[in-house]
Each structure stands twice: as structure tokens, then as C-alpha cells.
Design an enzyme around this catalytic site. Structure first.
Site, mmCIF file in Angstrom:
data_model
loop_
_atom_site.group_PDB
_atom_site.id
_atom_site.type_symbol
_atom_site.label_atom_id
_atom_site.label_comp_id
_atom_site.label_asym_id
_atom_site.label_seq_id
_atom_site.Cartn_x
_atom_site.Cartn_y
_atom_site.Cartn_z
ATOM 1 N N ALA A 166 -8.526 2.987 -3.790
ATOM 2 C CA ALA A 166 -9.250 2.185 -3.086
ATOM 3 C C ALA A 166 -8.616 0.910 -3.016
ATOM 4 O O ALA A 166 -8.533 0.282 -1.859
ATOM 5 C CB ALA A 166 -10.638 1.879 -3.697
ATOM 6 N N TYR A 167 -8.097 0.304 -4.008
ATOM 7 C CA TYR A 167 -7.323 -1.009 -4.102
ATOM 8 C C TYR A 167 -6.172 -0.952 -3.192
ATOM 9 O O TYR A 167 -5.925 -1.945 -2.403
ATOM 10 C CB TYR A 167 -7.293 -1.345 -5.363
ATOM 11 C CG TYR A 167 -6.525 -2.813 -5.688
ATOM 12 C CD1 TYR A 167 -7.272 -4.064 -5.781
ATOM 13 C CD2 TYR A 167 -5.208 -3.092 -5.894
ATOM 14 C CE1 TYR A 167 -6.979 -5.264 -5.988
ATOM 15 C CE2 TYR A 167 -4.543 -4.332 -6.024
ATOM 16 C CZ TYR A 167 -5.594 -5.494 -6.109
ATOM 17 O OH TYR A 167 -5.039 -6.487 -5.986
ATOM 18 N N SER A 168 -5.265 0.083 -3.445
ATOM 19 C CA SER A 168 -3.985 0.282 -2.545
ATOM 20 C C SER A 168 -4.482 0.450 -1.106
ATOM 21 O O SER A 168 -3.643 -0.431 -0.342
ATOM 22 C CB SER A 168 -3.317 1.369 -3.015
ATOM 23 O OG SER A 168 -2.923 1.376 -4.409
ATOM 24 N N SER A 170 -7.186 -0.915 0.240
ATOM 25 C CA SER A 170 -7.587 -2.125 0.866
ATOM 26 C C SER A 170 -6.578 -3.032 1.373
ATOM 27 O O SER A 170 -6.516 -3.719 2.308
ATOM 28 C CB SER A 170 -8.618 -2.491 0.059
ATOM 29 O OG SER A 170 -7.976 -3.012 -1.255
ATOM 30 N N LYS A 171 -5.453 -3.105 0.312
ATOM 31 C CA LYS A 171 -4.413 -4.037 0.327
ATOM 32 C C LYS A 171 -3.385 -3.760 1.566
ATOM 33 O O LYS A 171 -2.909 -4.525 2.294
ATOM 34 C CB LYS A 171 -3.697 -4.364 -1.124
ATOM 35 C CG LYS A 171 -4.451 -4.772 -2.060
ATOM 36 C CD LYS A 171 -5.104 -6.161 -1.449
ATOM 37 C CE LYS A 171 -5.906 -7.112 -2.679
ATOM 38 N NZ LYS A 171 -6.021 -8.530 -2.364
#
Length: 260
Positions: A166-168, A170-171
């Protein structure tokens, strides 16, 4: 001797301004002469940040995933100051550290909502106002500028990372948003860039386990996390008139982890 930038009378917004990275960026902008609006959902942390940063800081409690609230906040800053010169999209959440098949859909969605959709909402509102304001004459460049937008992405947005889908994602989306908006505003005198730091010593880094921390450190050739001040110094240049022809640029701060 440290490089010095003149941001006197510039109006800046830093989202996630109550956190460690947001405070560090705000401190650098204020030292250079800017007035900084800190946008954050944490009321208590905002009050503490303003007390720490002093006269040049302003606090605004805001959920950046609320489209109507973001629009109202941007209009209020524009009305109060007459213009917005700098936007730093820094707000972000880490989310679950699990393989994708173990993650909860609502957590994945929350990370995308804050890190990507929230940055989109703020960019949409602020850039729309920047385009309406007069361009500033600059002693640095012959080409008038209306504003700078700096997005705090992550090295994980370039190369991904296991247990951080998710973090990857989103970025990575934030990097694409940066490039798209930069092309849309290239003739408006609005410079849009992004920074891709490796992990920094912030509250987000303290959420991870010792094993995860060792894994991340092992991927960084310089063998350490980036310092908040190192991120702030790059953001300072990207927010200044010295950065006048790098729109759409993605600036590495990964200690050699992914240099492209």
C-alpha cells in the site's frame, strides 16, 4: 558554508506539519523567511509544533482526505495572505507491514486515501489558486514564477518493497501525479517536483520492528537512515527561485538505494 535561500514573505503550506519531517521542513522554510501554514489532523501535536517553531508558523487542523475541508482551507490561506507560494505535500501514513494476502482492504485503502488522494486534493485546491495569482519577478531567473509544489514521496515508490504494498503503491502514484501536474503547469510558472527519501528517523520509522529496520538499512549503501535536516535542505532548494527549470523532476535522497 551552508547555502542560503531568501524566502522572505513567501507563504507556504506543509501538510503533515505536526510530524517530525513536517516540522523539520517547516523549520527550514521559516529560517529562510517564509510564513508556514502547518496542516495536520492532530490538534495537540499541531499546537506543540507551533510552539516549537515560533512566530513564522500557523496551525490549521485539517483532514486532507476531506475534499470540502481542503477547499475551504486553501481558500482561507489565499484570502488571509493574498497568495500561496509553496506547497509541500508531506502528510503520509505507513499502513500494515504484512504480505499483501494478509492485509486488510480498509487499511490498504486508508493508506492510498491519505498518501495519494489527500495529496491530490491539496494539490488540486492549491494549484488552482496559484494559477490565478500574479507571477513574481525574480532576481535569480528571467522567467517569472507563481509557485513551487514539492511532493514527499519515497524510495519505495520507485522500487517497491515487500510487506509495504500500500505504501509503495501510494508513493508510486504520487510520483506519477508529480510528473502529470508538472506538465500541466509548465507554462504557468509553477514548478512541481518530488523527493524520494529512504527511511528517516521519524515517528513512522519507530513504528517498524528491529528486524524490519535492519532489512531497510541493509538496502542502503550508505548504511544509515536519512536525517530530517537533509530532507529539509533539499526541499528548501526545490521551494526557492533557484529551482526554476526542474519541473517534473524526481530527486533521490536514498543513500544510493535507487539512483534513478
Amino acid at each position: 558554508m551552508r547555502a542560503r535561500y531568501d524566502l522572505a514573505d513567501r507563504i507556504a503550506i506543509v501538510t503533515g506539519g505536526a510530524g517530525g519531517l513536517g516540522r523539520g521542513i517547516a523549520h527550514a522554510l521559516i529560517e529562510a523567511g517564509a510564513i508556514v501554514e502547518l496542516w495536520d489532523a492532530d490538534c495537540a501535536a499541531l499546537a506543540d509544533a507551533v510552539a516549537e517553531l515560533g512566530e513564522g508558523a500557523r496551525a490549521r487542523v485539517l483532514d486532507i482526505t476531506d475534499a470540502a475541508a481542503v477547499e475551504v482551507a486553501a481558500q482561507a490561506v489565499f484570502k488571509d495572505h493574498g497568495r500561496i507560494d509553496i506547497l509541500v505535500n508531506n502528510a503520509g501514513v505507513l499502513g500494515e507491514v504484512k504480505p499483501v494476502w494478509e492485509t486488510m482492504p480498509e487499511n490498504f485503502q486508508r493508506v492510498l486515501q491519505v498518501n495519494l488522494f489527500g495529496s491530490y486534493l491539496v494539490t488540486r485546491a492549491v494549484v488552482g489558486l496559484m494559477r490565478r495569482q500574479p507571477a513574481r519577478a525574480s532576481a535569480i531567473t528571467l522567467h517569472p514564477l507563481r509557485g513551487h509544489v514539492v511532493n514527499i514521496a519515497s524510495i519505495q515508490g520507485k522500487e517497491g518493497m515487500a510487506k509495504a504494498a500500500a505504501y509503495s503503491a501510494s508513493k508510486a502514484g504520487l510520483l506519477a501525479l508529480t510528473k502529470s501536474v508538472a506538465k500541466e503547469t509548465a507554462l504557468d510558472g509553477i514548478i512541481v517536483t518530488a523527493v524520494t527519501p529512504a527511511a528517516a528517523e521519524t515517528a513512522m520509522a519507530r513504528e517498524i520492528s528491529a528486524e524490519r529496520r535492519a532489512d531497510i538499512l541493509g538496502r542502503i549503501p550508505m548504511g544509515r537512515f536519512v536525517e530530517v535536516e537533509e530532507v529539509a535542505r533539499l526541499v528548501l532548494w526545490l521551494s526557492s527561485d533557484e529551482c526554476s527549470f526542474s519541473t517534473g523532476g524526481i530527486f533521490d535522497l536514498s543513500g544510493g538505494r535507487a539512483t534513478y
